[in-house]
Design an enzyme around this catalytic site. Structure first.
Site, mmCIF file in Angstrom:
data_model
loop_
_atom_site.group_PDB
_atom_site.id
_atom_site.type_symbol
_atom_site.label_atom_id
_atom_site.label_comp_id
_atom_site.label_asym_id
_atom_site.label_seq_id
_atom_site.Cartn_x
_atom_site.Cartn_y
_atom_site.Cartn_z
ATOM 1 C CB SER F 116 -6.279 -6.715 -2.189
ATOM 2 O OG SER F 116 -4.959 -6.538 -1.726
ATOM 3 C CE1 TYR F 141 -5.474 -4.567 -6.535
ATOM 4 C CE2 TYR F 141 -3.995 -4.805 -4.648
ATOM 5 C CZ TYR F 141 -4.895 -5.354 -5.544
ATOM 6 O OH TYR F 141 -5.213 -6.681 -5.467
#
Lengths: 271, 271, 271, 271, 271, 271
Positions: F116, F141
């Site tokens: 990501s 995350y």
């Protein structure tokens, strides 16, 4: 046995200033004639081997006369703190231009230019930077020193006049605040650095931080080895006393965050 | 269906100058009011949607008035060629300081600053450089543009005023000499680049070369993509005619060796 | 208490040469047998613990015999100055190929290769470079040393033969000219560097400048720390005498501008 | 309307070779006289506008004659595959030296030198490298091309002779194996690249990979833009057929691991 | 004259571990209260000026309690060798998260985090790397230390919690194998480094290798100067004995090829 | 004429997720069998050529079964937003470890790992960064995706399992906010990028940003060319509508300052 001095005539500008005053007696043996200059006649008055030529750097004709017959220049003149723009403009922009024009006209081959760590004062204290990092001046004073570095680069590329830009840290007899633990440059190390900058065989145009061998450093200064400089002093022995006598800095204070310290919140002064 | 313009009031300085004159009609639709300014009242006179505020950039009070109520500035004003130092000093050093001081006082948030490729004119034409290469100005004009880049960096770090420094190449209706095959920036590409610099969401302080998609390039300009600029034009279609009509350059001529072309041997002018 | 030597059989080529002659007695204790070799039988003749195998490096079969039974090689052989191409070709190109082919055939695992600072002699004396800077040889001799560095890289990538390429500065008993103030490598430091290169646990293929801890340096040589080398000597104590006895260099003289000194204007010799 | 050709006399060496044969008809229009040369008289024989001078590159006097009256050289001559050292030595080392000596004596100002991607063949196929990455040749052929790059650098620094070193990929009419999907250089793109290298205004000494606009690339080739090269072709349309007709490579096969492909395990040939 | 300690309450985790046990008595004078912690009550039991809070790092509530009232943390806790994933997960991933969450909740401003050289253990021993080289962990233990470095970076960027990540080499009373000649960190140097990391005025988030001044080094550790660290010890005096008592490594053994030594072939353990 | 698919059995994890659902029908033709998996049985149910294996990534045995017989993996599974640590821990840390352990045990040779852009979300929007910039995750995350990148690097260095880490931008059918003008990755470009990552001949371990050819970009993504990826889409056509329908961002809002947008102020969630 005595050897002949390094130069016939060496010019020291800003000789009445704080660091100029430190350097003046130390440069005396390096030249047959040490020409000293400031805005006003010097006091104490000239010694044997000195000649005093008062001069306003913003006066082009006067600077031209000042530079006549000179072999090399240690340019400590001009303003060395944040100030109103107009004052900086005359001393550090017009004055530096006048100096290099005079160097060109008289064939002076080398200048040691007192630049400043404030050309990169907006880097953080937790960063380590090299002299070729993009500039981040912390005030108009720092911007004016950028100007001097760029102008001298031009005079090197165009006319071969060599310049060592010394981004001087904080040069005082002793460490005065916590920031100086990182930026301290002893008077002896300053002297040695100026000597290296004057005498290294071939310097081209280069930029070096002027800093002693402090324990904590912000600047990767390996290029100084090209000039042959090795620091002899350090701020460390003064740490304990300093820390005992000064309060803990507020971590949110910009003066404690940025390398420029208090300069980053000082300017610009209103004219 | 009509959309609202990008700005309420946009200021274009140097509007009577060569490139200012090119941009003036092209910027008109981007703002409800396009404030145009030069030393003298503009001719042709103002159109609907324009307001004309003549102003000497060296006049601090006048510049302060000029910047009042402005949302963003395209600063094309000042001298854009090698000149005497005193003229450059007033226009490009004092003038730029006045502009940023006024921006600070009036809360203007973004400036597009016309810098110049002459801040790096002393690199050789066989080198490819990036915008963060150490500066090598090719004259006093180039040094003054370095000053503007450094000053605007300070106003960003200190006050958050964003600036895009455009190191404009050679922006003319057509290619005029062999150097321009590399440095050509079409008027349309200039316009597009100024628009990107004004409207990209977050530019911080950045430096970009302004150049069309020429076949031969000297500048690695990938950061322009951050602004969203994509060149549409190129010097290439004009090459054959240009080469047929101009003599081979002398390879020993500094103007053919260095990126700055003729500028590298032009200055400094004697005052 | 005596310890066993570092190698069973160590080969020193060029043992009759200037630096080979310096190293010969110093390497004697590092091996049970020091095989020494030059074009002609050595004089003074072999000592205890030495064996003399004269060999022309351009003679492939002879070099193959020379390398038999050898644990490691200090390759000082070949030409170490500018010369006619055909001479350099035989000694430094054919000869080095023969050496590595023989190393491959006999399973020799490490070579200390005497490269030269002249592989980068066309950098300026006011530049500081690292060993991975693009090469700029200053003559055919320098080009031949580039060849040796590249060939040895191939033999490492292909066959795992480790090589330390030592770009030796100027290794003489004393400093002989101003350039040597920067390039001086004392005989003791040379010896120590060769020892590090032979004994560092894992060197792969690497390139190191061979230079003492001189005050002025042109080479950023931090990788030497990987080998464990720390310079003990410096040119500095010889500076005053040297400068008193040699004239100021002409700043326009290429020998004073480029790192290669006089080499940059020496070649190519006409065959 | 016809324009005059780019050169009066252009020399193409290796004109009988595979790529020389491709270039020969394409270079014909670029010069009033295209001098073509190989070891043997060319067949097909010379066309109008051509002159054939057979020459052994290892013959210094013959090369000197070959270069007389020449404006620029496209040097495709020599060996272009792994071979015995002695053959490579004569063609690619002695031959290249002869070429540059002749260029110096006759004042030839620019050479396009056919280097090879095999100078960096020992990088892995999963690495992307730039032309200034340290060399890792994959064989004696690659080492000989390193020699040519270094020698030409010397002739530029010493005598100003410009060279573009083209590290040619795999230039064939079609893609022949999976490696070529990355290294393919179409004949048209090769031609265009040679043209750029001959005509770009100022190239100094530079190194460029010669590769079409393939989908998968190993080389960061942005410097090619300095020459104005834009690839027109790509290996991609040939992928499906190629992959259908060739077996999956063994991932443990060095030829599938390294950029040099099969070359990395080819040499050195025993003489 | 006694000075006040550096901290009011300093927390040492992993105090019963090997290095925790080394540091425990050495940290005692730096704080009014040294809070020591491990999974089990410490033995020897607490001294004056210590308080013992046993704690399982995987227990979030317990870690929250542990961190209450703490000024700074030396986090030596967790697993410091290759192990099963589930064990590493609890100690080095969940545990470190718990620590930083507790630091955030209690306003702790600085952490010295024991990272490891095994985050880059898959570099070769013939490479010299800097702390910002891409990570190449040599096992799950190394991967878990990567996690701690990244997590602490987040807590700095998000909450301003400063962390010095010390990639500790091999810290034992003496050198135990040949790899440790390069990676040795004496207990005194470790102590000094921890002290620098705790007391340097502004560290932001930084990564430093922890290694003594060994003769052979793999890590370019100049950033350590920012913290003011100067190594006092070296592995060199132990070399002779070590080499006499250990066999030559097999050059094909991965443990002798990679910096991580035996770790590179150790994991992953099957759970 | 039909060609055979790229793989025999290709595994898509997270097939019920938002992007997994996009990829599922597009991957179907690339394999004889597309194994799809998520926590729950998929709906719509399997098509011809698909097989559905529901699996909790935190269940080691289940993941081991899931990976049996698989040629390559597109790992879209796990949590793809900021969440409580314990949830992220199970899905993105334990789950990824389970996946690579299974790959090792079953000999799976390539993984496309959905990383990501939030691994570097704490860079500013006015910075352009490369994939090898030091990580600055913007939440737990992001930290978990750092873990996946490091773990996969280890499995490559240790076992040769190739991974392409795709730092996916914002992949939606249309641009939803101003940040997405820079981070938009169209579904077609995502598909194409996954295909390149699966089929490029040799990828080793590499990290690539997944982003369309947007006008404004924050990431220097040239390495994508190594994979052969060329973006076909752009956010630009959606700009006008988007800007007309969304308010100007507050320049002091961290979500408008940092590349991570709203993520930078989201976590950490209290468990």
């Amino acid at each position: 046995m005595s050897s002949s001095p390094l130069f016939h005539r060496l010019l020291l500008t800003g000789a009445q200033g704080r660091l100029g005053g430190v350097l003046r007696p130390r440069l005396r043996d390096w030249a047959t004639v040490l020409r000293v200059s400031d805005r006003v006649p010097l006091s104490p008055a000239v010694h044997e081997g000195e000649e005093d030529l008062p001069c306003d750097l913003a006066d082009r004709a006067a600077v031209l006369a000042l530079m006549e017959g000179v072999d090399a220049v240690v340019h400590m003149g001009g303003i060395s703190r944040e100030d109103r723009f107009d004052a900086i403009l005359q001393s550090n922009i017009v004055g530096v231009f006048n100096l290099y024009e005079a160097a060109r006209k008289h064939g002076v081959r080398r200048v040691v230019f007192a630049s400043s760590n404030h050309v990169t004062g907006f880097y953080r204290q937790d960063e380590t930077i090299r002299p070729d990092a993009a500039r981040r001046p912390d005030g108009l004073y720092g911007v004016s020193k950028c100007f001097g570095e760029d102008l001298s680069r031009y005079y090197f590329d165009r006319f071969g006049i060599e310049t060592v830009c010394l981004r001087i840290g904080a040069s005082f007899p002793e460490v005065r605040d916590r920031r100086m633990l990182a930026t301290y440059l002893s008077h002896d190390d300053l002297t040695q650095l100026v000597r290296c900058a004057l005498t290294a065989p071939r310097v081209g145009h280069c930029v070096i931080y002027g800093v002693s061998g402090n324990k904590h450093v912000w600047w990767d200064n390996r290029q100084a080895a090209h000039l042959g400089f090795v620091a002899k002093d350090s701020s460390e022995p003064m740490r304990a006393t300093l820390e005992a006598n000064t309060p803990e800095p507020d971590p949110q204070d910009p003066a404690a965050i940025y390398q420029g310290g208090g300069f980053v919140v000082m300017g610009p002064f209103d004219d």
